[in-house]
Design a protein around this motif. Structure first.
Motif, short mmCIF file in Angstrom:
data_model
loop_
_atom_site.label_atom_id
_atom_site.label_comp_id
_atom_site.label_asym_id
_atom_site.label_seq_id
_atom_site.Cartn_x
_atom_site.Cartn_y
_atom_site.Cartn_z
N PRO A 68 0.82 -1.22 0.00
CA PRO A 68 0.00 0.00 0.00
C PRO A 68 0.85 1.26 0.00
CG PRO A 68 0.03 -0.99 2.18
CD PRO A 68 0.72 -1.96 1.27
N LYS A 69 0.29 2.33 -0.56
CA LYS A 69 1.01 3.61 -0.65
C LYS A 69 0.63 4.55 0.49
CE LYS A 69 1.46 3.29 -5.68
NZ LYS A 69 2.89 3.00 -5.64
N CYS A 70 0.26 3.99 1.63
CA CYS A 70 -0.09 4.80 2.80
C CYS A 70 0.45 4.14 4.05
CB CYS A 70 -1.61 4.97 2.90
SG CYS A 70 -2.13 5.93 4.34
N TYR A 71 1.11 4.91 4.89
CA TYR A 71 1.73 4.36 6.10
C TYR A 71 0.70 3.93 7.14
CZ TYR A 71 0.87 8.70 8.72
OH TYR A 71 0.28 9.75 9.37
N GLN A 72 -0.56 4.37 6.98
CA GLN A 72 -1.60 4.02 7.96
C GLN A 72 -2.48 2.85 7.49
OE1 GLN A 72 -2.90 7.77 10.45
NE2 GLN A 72 -3.11 8.27 8.28
N MET A 82 -6.53 -0.60 -0.94
CA MET A 82 -5.20 -0.12 -1.32
C MET A 82 -4.17 -1.25 -1.32
SD MET A 82 -3.09 3.16 0.16
CE MET A 82 -4.12 4.44 -0.53
N ILE A 83 -4.50 -2.36 -0.67
CA ILE A 83 -3.60 -3.52 -0.64
C ILE A 83 -3.78 -4.40 -1.88
CG2 ILE A 83 -3.44 -3.61 1.87
CD1 ILE A 83 -5.64 -5.78 1.80
N MET A 84 -4.65 -3.99 -2.80
CA MET A 84 -5.03 -4.82 -3.94
C MET A 84 -4.62 -4.16 -5.25
SD MET A 84 -8.89 -6.26 -4.59
CE MET A 84 -9.19 -7.88 -5.28
N ASP A 85 -4.09 -4.95 -6.17
CA ASP A 85 -3.76 -4.46 -7.51
C ASP A 85 -4.97 -3.77 -8.12
OD1 ASP A 85 -2.15 -4.62 -10.16
OD2 ASP A 85 -4.05 -5.60 -10.64
N TYR A 86 -4.74 -2.64 -8.83
CA TYR A 86 -5.87 -1.84 -9.28
C TYR A 86 -6.77 -2.58 -10.27
CZ TYR A 86 -8.76 1.99 -10.87
OH TYR A 86 -9.84 2.78 -11.19
N ALA A 426 -13.66 6.04 -6.87
CA ALA A 426 -12.97 5.98 -5.58
C ALA A 426 -11.94 4.86 -5.60
CB ALA A 426 -13.98 5.75 -4.45
N PRO A 427 -10.83 5.05 -6.35
CA PRO A 427 -9.78 4.03 -6.35
C PRO A 427 -9.33 3.71 -4.93
CG PRO A 427 -9.30 5.76 -7.93
CD PRO A 427 -10.45 6.24 -7.12
N ASN A 428 -9.08 2.45 -4.66
CA ASN A 428 -8.64 1.96 -3.35
C ASN A 428 -9.77 1.91 -2.33
OD1 ASN A 428 -5.89 1.88 -4.31
ND2 ASN A 428 -5.85 4.09 -4.02
N GLY A 429 -10.95 2.40 -2.71
CA GLY A 429 -12.12 2.31 -1.85
C GLY A 429 -13.08 1.26 -2.38
N SER A 430 -14.16 1.02 -1.64
CA SER A 430 -15.07 -0.07 -2.00
C SER A 430 -16.23 0.38 -2.88
CB SER A 430 -15.62 -0.71 -0.72
OG SER A 430 -16.26 0.26 0.09
N THR A 431 -16.44 1.69 -3.03
CA THR A 431 -17.61 2.16 -3.77
C THR A 431 -17.30 2.40 -5.24
OG1 THR A 431 -17.14 4.48 -3.26
CG2 THR A 431 -18.56 3.28 -1.72
#
Length: 441
Positions: A68-72, A82-86, A426-431
């Protein structure tokens, strides 16, 4: 309850981006797990119809898992994919659309192709509007969101999904809070900073603060006005526990009262309370898809939940358009935009939807009813009125796929699904955003 650790195989993703397994014939939700992974989980809730598992370890990793590209990531729940290939995200959302339509409309009634979800041109820095709590953390006043389940605090001034201009502004504001000894809200004293909305436009940033009774000192407002890109500052004093900030009075403290924004080759005037898209670039794509989906035999359109007219004012001038909304402020600005654009073919009106909508449909016939589905709640009374309107075409659009599918399912005796388009906003989101057209059977 004594917690136990078990091994589970993730079968698919849920509507909130969580992994789904099946244990003891119960659906089991696991945040942070991907399809086709074998995971070790700790059962933290065991209800009569479902379980919730907390991820302990990934035993067998999916080929779609990425760094993922976020430290949180993993603690903040804002971007579960965000842990999943686009490309895998898009494939998963495509399957979710098909499953949802089959569930609520019936597989036998879905006779049109469900095309792959259209990708977003940006993967990061897509949010142009943020609404954030202001809290005290580690003796500092910062922007942060406590996650409901874990109570983890997500610090928001470095969120990779927010635009760079917004993140830079948030960082400078946090420094100002410290330098000027500003305080986070104290419920007992009813004083301090509560919330901030930052809205990014082409011209710059608008800041809208919600505060306690003490407001914001003039010296702080002056310092905020000097932050690069800030063109407008508003303050709303609101100490209500309901957090219904739309009801409060907005006081202009700096800059412009309204903002001009170019959208779909039109210039719109935007007020502080107006509903405006969080993902502006994505909203342009949605508007273009809506225009392309309107049938050639359409001459008159009734738009429900029209807002300030972003989508209807972008349509061709050959249509006669009536827009309605319960938000009076949005309608005032919509009519102002009509006058500024000189659009004689468009008119807007505010009122209670359960009265205004059937009244208009009885007074005249509309070729197409266009409904912006803004909320997840489902209104059977509105569906009944929609059916009685006998309009030739219904166009539903919004980010609430399940609600829209339920609406289409309720209307299937009278209307058939004619076309559907899905866009990832909403890339990296579920919607995702769905636009579907129903034609009179």
């Amino acid at each position: 309850m004594v917690r136990k650790t078990v091994t589970a195989e993730i079968k698919k993703l849920g509507i909130n981006g969580e992994g789904i397994a099946y244990l003891d014939k119960k659906i089991t939700f696991v945040q942070g797990a991907l399809p086709r992974e074998v995971v070790e989980i700790e059962i933290v809730r065991d209800e009569p119809t479902y379980k919730i598992g907390e991820l302990v370890k990934v035993v067998s990793r999916s080929k779609d898992r990425v760094r993922p590209k976020c430290y949180q990531q993993g603690k903040c729940l804002g971007c579960p994919l965000m842990i999943m290939d686009y490309q895998a995200q898009l494939t998963s959302k495509h399957q979710l659309v098909k499953d949802t339509l089959n569930k609520y409309i019936g597989k036998e009634n879905v006779r049109v192709p469900i095309e792959p979800v259209k990708a977003s041109s940006q993967r990061l820095a897509v949010r142009n509007i943020v609404r954030l709590p202001i809290i005290k953390f580690d003796d500092r006043v910062v922007f942060g969101i406590y996650q409901r389940e874990s109570k983890y605090l997500s610090l928001m001034s470095r969120c990779p999904m927010q635009s760079k201009r917004i993140n830079s502004c948030l960082t400078e504001l946090e420094l100002l809070f410290s330098e000027l000894h500003l305080h986070a809200y104290d419920e007992l004293k009813r004083k301090g900073l509560r919330f901030l909305t930052v809205r990014e436009f082409d011209a710059g940033l608008q800041l809208i603060f919600v505060t306690g009774e003490d407001r914001i000192p003039d010296r702080a407002l002056e310092a905020m006005s000097r932050i690069e890109g800030v063109i407008s500052i508003y303050v709303c004093v609101n100490t209500s526990k309901k957090q219904d900030f739309e009801a409060g009075k907005y006081e202009k403290k700096f800059g412009k009262a309204t903002i001009e924004q170019y959208f779909m080759q039109k210039t719109f005037t935007i007020s502080p309370k107006d509903d405006f898209p969080v993902y502006r670039q994505h909203a342009v794509r949605v508007a273009k898809e809506i225009a392309d989906m309107i049938p050639e035999d359409t001459l008159s359109i009734l738009e429900v939940n029209s807002g300030i007219g972003l989508y209807s004012l972008g349509l061709d001038e050959r249509y006669v358009i009536k827009g309605i909304d319960e938000r009076k402020g949005d309608i005032v600005d919509a009519m102002n935009n009509v006058r500024l654009m000189g659009r004689m073919n468009v008119n807007y009106e505010s009122g209670k939807m359960d009265i205004l909508f059937p009244t208009l449909c009885k007074a005249r016939h509309f070729d197409l009813v266009m409904v912006h589905v803004r909320e997840a709640k489902y209104d059977p009374h509105f569906i009944s009125n929609l059916r009685l309107s006998t309009t030739r075409h219904i166009l539903l659009f919004g980010d609430h796929l399940s609600t829209m599918a339920k609406m289409a399912g309720e209307l299937k005796e009278n209307y058939r699904l004619a076309k559907i388009v899905n866009l990832d906003g909403a890339p990296n989101g579920s919607t995702l955003t769905t636009i579907m057209r129903l034609d009179l059977a």
